[in-house]
Design an enzyme around this catalytic site. Structure first.
Site, PDB file in Angstrom:
ATOM      1  N   HIS A   1      13.084  34.404   7.725  1.00 37.40           N
ATOM      2  CA  HIS A   1      13.936  33.864   6.973  1.00 37.40           C
ATOM      3  C   HIS A   1      13.336  32.875   6.394  1.00 37.40           C
ATOM      4  O   HIS A   1      13.490  32.529   5.180  1.00 37.40           O
ATOM      5  CB  HIS A   1      14.861  33.537   7.890  1.00 37.40           C
TER       6      HIS A   1
ATOM      7  N   ARG B   1      14.404  25.034  -1.362  1.00 34.11           N
ATOM      8  CA  ARG B   1      15.244  24.347  -0.522  1.00 34.11           C
ATOM      9  C   ARG B   1      14.428  23.650   0.797  1.00 34.11           C
ATOM     10  O   ARG B   1      14.687  22.621   1.222  1.00 34.11           O
ATOM     11  CB  ARG B   1      16.242  25.191   0.318  1.00 34.11           C
ATOM     12  N   HIS B   2      13.132  24.372   0.978  1.00 28.20           N
ATOM     13  CA  HIS B   2      12.655  23.840   2.377  1.00 28.20           C
ATOM     14  C   HIS B   2      11.157  23.414   2.262  1.00 28.20           C
ATOM     15  O   HIS B   2      10.585  22.431   2.506  1.00 28.20           O
ATOM     16  CB  HIS B   2      13.011  24.864   3.644  1.00 28.20           C
TER      17      HIS B   2
ATOM     18  N   MET C   1      15.285  41.448   2.172  1.00 34.16           N
ATOM     19  CA  MET C   1      15.886  42.792   2.364  1.00 34.16           C
ATOM     20  C   MET C   1      17.170  43.220   1.502  1.00 34.16           C
ATOM     21  O   MET C   1      17.682  44.132   1.546  1.00 34.16           O
ATOM     22  CB  MET C   1      16.380  42.682   4.001  1.00 34.16           C
TER      23      MET C   1
ATOM     24  N   HIS D   1      13.900  30.741  -3.255  1.00 35.92           N
ATOM     25  CA  HIS D   1      14.959  29.703  -2.578  1.00 35.92           C
ATOM     26  C   HIS D   1      14.564  29.033  -1.402  1.00 35.92           C
ATOM     27  O   HIS D   1      14.654  27.814  -1.315  1.00 35.92           O
ATOM     28  CB  HIS D   1      16.144  30.826  -2.112  1.00 35.92           C
ATOM     29  N   GLU D   2      13.662  29.845  -0.563  1.00 37.08           N
ATOM     30  CA  GLU D   2      13.202  29.236   0.595  1.00 37.08           C
ATOM     31  C   GLU D   2      12.361  27.936   0.289  1.00 37.08           C
ATOM     32  O   GLU D   2      12.283  26.906   0.973  1.00 37.08           O
ATOM     33  CB  GLU D   2      12.579  30.249   1.583  1.00 37.08           C
TER      34      GLU D   2
END
Length: 222
Positions: free
Chosen positions: A54, A113-114, A93, A109-110
């Site tokens: 994730h 954001r992170h 997915m 996105h990941e």
């Protein structure tokens, strides 16, 4: 063969990074169980039979770092071999393969954001390579099966946690649960934590999404 050599070179570059002080306390590698994430089945365009990444989240002991200042995600090019590797470890997915590889929505996105929150230690490519390297060292599905926790069965929080701790040097993971069906708690994700240098396991702060009492059984969806 050439592709394997390129991938090996990426990892050599990652290992040779000079140490820099981190502005976070630990990493949490968050692995999603597709059977739960994709329930009901039409939620996903594609799915895997094993845990998939994730995200890799830099965190402080008391809170999660998000949306830090820095350069935003730059899409990997189609000819960049890292896309093929990401497709095996970090599957987007909810999207078909063509759209996922072109637009790269989950990876973007990941990182935004992170990933930006650890940019002083890892640039964009190194961040993704690190996440995949950490996942490669774990086989949580086999670990769970070894302890009798197989898809389609129910177990207590303590039983699942105990199994995972056998491969994290006895450090607590962060088990994340959802209720896809009212009244049925199920395992959705597992967070594994590491030091900022990613050279040792660390204890995860619990997100408290699972019922940790011994009387509650958590579904590991098949």
């Amino acid at each position: 063969m050439f592709r394997l050599q390129l991938i090996s070179a990426f990892f050599i570059l990652l290992f040779s990074l000079s140490p820099v002080s981190a502005n976070f306390d630990y990493f949490q590698l968050v692995l999603t169980w597709p059977a739960s994430f994709c329930y009901p089945k039409n939620k996903c365009q594609r799915r895997s039979n094993n845990f998939t990444i994730h995200g890799l989240w830099p965190e402080k002991k008391r809170f999660r770092l998000e949306f830090c200042t820095g350069d935003k995600y730059k899409r990997f090019l189609e000819e960049d071999n890292i896309i093929n590797v990401l497709e095996r470890h970090w599957i987007q997915m909810r999207f078909d393969e063509t759209y996922a590889n072109t637009k790269q929505p989950l990876w973007e996105h990941e990182y935004n954001r992170h990933g930006i929150c650890c940019k002083n230690l890892y640039d964009q490519k190194a961040y993704f390579l690190l996440a995949m390297r950490l996942k490669d060292k774990l086989d949580l599905l086999t670990t769970l099966r070894t302890h009798g926790i197989t898809p389609g069965t129910k177990h207590t929080f303590g039983e699942i946690q105990k199994a995972i701790k056998t491969v994290t040097s006895n450090n607590d993971p962060d088990l994340k649960c959802v209720e896809n069906i009212k009244g049925v708690m199920e395992l959705n994700e597992i967070g594994i934590c590491y030091t900022p240098a990613a050279d040792r396991f660390d204890r995860c702060r619990h997100s408290n999404t699972c019922d940790e009492t011994s009387s509650t059984k958590i579904l590991f969806r098949g």
